[in-house]
Structure formats: structure tokens, C-alpha cells
Design an enzyme around this catalytic site. Structure first.
Site, short mmCIF file in Angstrom:
data_model
loop_
_atom_site.label_atom_id
_atom_site.label_comp_id
_atom_site.label_asym_id
_atom_site.label_seq_id
_atom_site.Cartn_x
_atom_site.Cartn_y
_atom_site.Cartn_z
N THR A 40 0.82 -1.21 0.00
CA THR A 40 0.00 0.00 0.00
C THR A 40 0.85 1.26 0.00
O THR A 40 0.47 2.28 -0.58
CB THR A 40 -0.95 0.01 1.21
OG1 THR A 40 -1.78 -1.16 1.16
CG2 THR A 40 -1.82 1.24 1.22
N TYR A 53 -7.59 1.10 -4.66
CA TYR A 53 -6.26 1.39 -5.18
C TYR A 53 -5.60 0.09 -5.62
O TYR A 53 -6.09 -1.01 -5.32
CB TYR A 53 -5.40 2.07 -4.11
CG TYR A 53 -5.04 1.18 -2.95
CD1 TYR A 53 -3.84 0.47 -2.93
CD2 TYR A 53 -5.91 1.03 -1.88
CE1 TYR A 53 -3.51 -0.36 -1.88
CE2 TYR A 53 -5.60 0.20 -0.82
CZ TYR A 53 -4.40 -0.49 -0.82
OH TYR A 53 -4.08 -1.32 0.22
N THR A 119 1.01 -4.13 4.43
CA THR A 119 0.72 -4.42 5.83
C THR A 119 0.07 -5.78 6.06
O THR A 119 0.09 -6.29 7.18
CB THR A 119 -0.19 -3.34 6.44
OG1 THR A 119 -1.42 -3.27 5.68
CG2 THR A 119 0.49 -1.98 6.42
N ASP A 120 -0.51 -6.40 5.03
CA ASP A 120 -1.24 -7.65 5.24
C ASP A 120 -0.37 -8.74 5.84
O ASP A 120 -0.80 -9.49 6.73
CB ASP A 120 -1.85 -8.15 3.92
CG ASP A 120 -3.07 -7.37 3.50
OD1 ASP A 120 -3.45 -6.44 4.24
OD2 ASP A 120 -3.65 -7.67 2.44
N LYS A 192 -0.90 -7.21 13.02
CA LYS A 192 -1.91 -6.30 12.47
C LYS A 192 -3.26 -6.62 13.11
O LYS A 192 -3.70 -7.77 13.11
CB LYS A 192 -1.99 -6.46 10.95
CG LYS A 192 -2.94 -5.47 10.28
CD LYS A 192 -2.87 -5.58 8.75
CE LYS A 192 -3.82 -4.56 8.10
NZ LYS A 192 -3.73 -4.57 6.63
N GLU A 311 -4.09 -28.54 29.33
CA GLU A 311 -5.40 -29.10 28.96
C GLU A 311 -5.27 -30.23 27.95
O GLU A 311 -6.17 -31.05 27.80
CB GLU A 311 -6.29 -27.99 28.40
CG GLU A 311 -6.64 -26.91 29.41
CD GLU A 311 -7.56 -25.86 28.82
OE1 GLU A 311 -8.73 -26.19 28.54
OE2 GLU A 311 -7.11 -24.72 28.64
#
Length: 354
Positions: A40, A53, A119-120, A192, A311
Site C-alpha cells: 500500500t 487502489y 501491511t497484510d 496487524k 489441557e
């Protein structure tokens, strides 16, 4: 005579203080190479007010020209490694990035590296580099939530901050770090947390390690999970295949059984609560473990740690736990661990040390 000497010393001290407050010039500042991968921060849209975009459209030279102030902090050069949205980030590009950064430092081409990234998957790339970069020199990952053509784009400010962080002597020995939204995060702990908000990156367990303000970075703590031994990927062209299986109420075991006949070497289970699973999925994971697939329990919760043999009877089932790594980070560490060993005890130790 004493008065003249005193005035001379006072003037010299004043000049020294003034010099410390100013950004260093390119002649005396670090050499910083910016490696661009797209994302981006290099995105371009048809409208400055709409969200649509295309990522990775703006070349690195244009990004640098848009922020001339970065040259106040050092001798800045750029290289285009890839031009993709980070949803298309892949192992091939990870290896290319890691090898290039190690080459830069080995050959003394630069004193610091900045990587522009979408950023993903920014957190995954940051952690992969953190585990494979052999130098203590600063490596800073940066991105943006809005494209360069947006009216309220955040890329220019983030890029300037990232260069400033890379140039700071305080960033030495911090491992790979992420600089976003005036904060500095450890690569291992950052994630993120929002699909659209500018303040998307958080370290939910521990918080940022530093803050950026008014051209300065201040650090407040450093992660102890920064082992001196790194994974050597110099000769690798691929990584072992590891898949993530998501846990949910009344989940079908088919998400596990459907991949048992493939080339999968590891499974990260993003479980409920403390990495838990329903009985059908548990049986399928146990079957995968018997077939030699390394099963790592993680959690979908987003914070906290997974406890070993609490557990779930992990040792009996041959499972490992991710400690406090989220599923996507656990996958990165498991892939790299499998390049060296399939021994579950050694892999579990990696999750407690890295």
C-alpha cells in the site's frame, strides 16, 4: 585570561549541543539502503478520497523523491526487490530479501536497511527476517494503510520515521523492528489488528518497544527473545510446507484429513482458548502426528500463551506448542525449524527460545 578561556569553552559546548539536536548530514550519517517490495505504501488509486487502489504501482525512486527530508538522516539509496501487494508475499521473496540483506551487511554496503512492505503480511516477513538476518545492524520494516495518492496518506510520514529509526545508533542490536504510526515494535511480537484503521499494528502482549516523535526515537525495553543463533537460509530455495488449520465450534476434521496425503510437513492449529480443539479435530491432529507431521498448537485469540501439557496431553500426542506466537508467526518458526530438524523436542525448544 581565565574569562576568555571560560567564554571559549562555553561557546564550544553550546555548538556541540546544537550539533546534537540537528539531523546529521548525508556526509556523516549512516548509509541506508531501502529495499522496496510494493504494498500500500507504493499503492496508487484513481481518487484521493476513495478507498480503491492498486498496491505496488509506485517505484522506489518515486517514493524517495516524495520524501526529500529522508536525506537529512543519511546517504539513502533504493532497490526494487518486488512490486506486489503483501497478500501475494511468498517464500521466494522472503528468501530473496533475507539473502540480499545479509549480502549488504557482509559486503559493508550499508549501515542499515529499511524494507517497504504491504501491511497484510508485514508481521510475517518481519519475523522471518528477524530469524534469518545474521547482523546486529538495524533492519526496519515499514508500510502504510493508505495509498500514496490518498488525501490522508500515511506512507510519507512512516517512511521518514523508518529512515530516522534506521539511522539512530539506539536501533543497533534490536533485531528486526517495525516502525509504524510513530511507534516501534519488535518483529516477534507485533501483529496487524485492524483491516482499515491507521493504528493497526499492536503488540498485544507487551506493547511497543519505542516511540517516535519530533524526529527522535526513544526505546523503553527490548525483547529477550533475540537469540544469537539464526537460521541460515543462504543455500535454500524453498521451505518445508506448513499449513494453518483454524479452530471453531463443531469444526469438521476434514480441514486436517484433507491435507494428510500432501507434501505438508507441519500443521499449526489455530485453536480455541488455550489452543483447544473438539474431539473429531483432535483425533485428526493425532493421526497427522503419527504420520510424521509436526503439529503445533497455537490460538486464534490474538494474545496470551499456549501452555504445554496442561489441557492437552501434548507429549503423549507428539504435539508442540507455540508459546505466545500467533498462528502466522508460529508457521514461520516451524518452517524454519523443519529446515534443520524434525525432532519435536528440539522444535519445542525453539518455540521457547525464539
Amino acid at each position: 585570561m581565565k574569562k576568555i578561556a571560560f567564554l571559549f569553552l562555553l561557546s564550544f559546548a553550546t555548538l556541540q549541543l546544537q550539533a546534537q539536536d540537528k539531523p546529521k548530514t548525508a556526509k556523516t550519517s549512516p548509509r541506508i539502503i531501502i529495499l522496496a517490495t510494493g504494498g500500500t505504501i507504493a499503492g496508487s488509486g484513481e481518487s484521493s478520497t476513495k478507498a480503491a487502489y492498486t498496491a505496488g504501482k509506485v517505484p522506489i525512486d518515486d517514493l524517495l523523491n516524495a520524501v526529500p527530508q529522508i536525506h537529512d538522516y543519511g546517504k539513502i539509496t533504493g532497490e526494487q526487490i518486488a512490486s506486489i501487494g503483501s497478500q501475494d508475499m511468498n517464500v521466494v521473496t522472503w528468501l530473496k530479501l533475507s539473502k540480499r540483506i545479509n549480502e549488504i551487511f557482509k559486503n559493508n554496503e550499508a549501515d542499515a536497511v529499511v524494507v517497504t512492505h504491504g501491511t497484510d503480511t508485514q508481521e510475517e516477513t518481519a519475523y522471518f527476517l528477524d530469524l534469518t538476518i545474521m547482523s546486529d545492524k538495524p533492519v526496519v520494516i515499514v508500510g502504510a494503510m493508505r495509498p500514496s495518492t490518498a488525501m490522508s496518506q500515511d506512507g510519507n510520514r512512516n517512511l521518514l520515521d523508518a529512515v530516522m529509526v534506521a539511522a539512530s545508533p539506539k536501533s543497533q542490536g534490536k533485531g528486526v523492528i517495525v516502525a509504524m504510526d510513530e511507534k516501534v515494535f519488535d518483529a516477534r511480537d507485533v501483529t496487524k489488528t485492524s483491516s482499515t484503521n491507521l493504528e493497526t499494528f499492536q503488540s498485544r502482549n507487551f506493547g511497543p518497544i519505542g516511540l517516535i516523535y519530533d524526529g527522535k526515537v526513544n526505546y523503553y525495553y527490548q525483547s529477550l527473545r533475540n537469540p544469537s543463533k539464526k537460521f541460515d537460509v543462504t543455500k535454500l530455495t524453498s521451505l518445508p510446507q506448513v499449513e494453518i488449520v483454524y479452530g471453531y465450534a463443531d469444526a469438521s476434521p476434514q480441514s486436517v484429513t484433507g491435507i494428510l496425503g500432501s507434501e505438508v510437513k507441519g500443521i499449526v492449529y489455530a485453536g480455541m482458548g488455550n489452543g483447544n480443539f473438539g474431539e473429531p479435530v483432535g483425533k485428526a491432529l493425532a493421526e497427522a502426528s503419527k504420520k510424521g507431521i509436526v503439529v503445533c498448537r497455537s490460538a486464534r485469540a490474538g494474545s496470551g500463551r499456549i501452555t504445554l501439557d496442561n489441557e492437552v496431553k501434548d507429549e503423549e500426542l507428539g504435539f508442540v506448542v507455540s508459546d505466545d506466537l500467533n498462528p502466522q508467526k508460529a508457521r514461520v518458526l516451524l518452517m524454519l525449524s523443519l529446515t534443520e530438524t524434525a525432532d519435536r523436542t528440539k522444535i519445542q525448544q525453539n518455540f521457547f527460545e525464539y
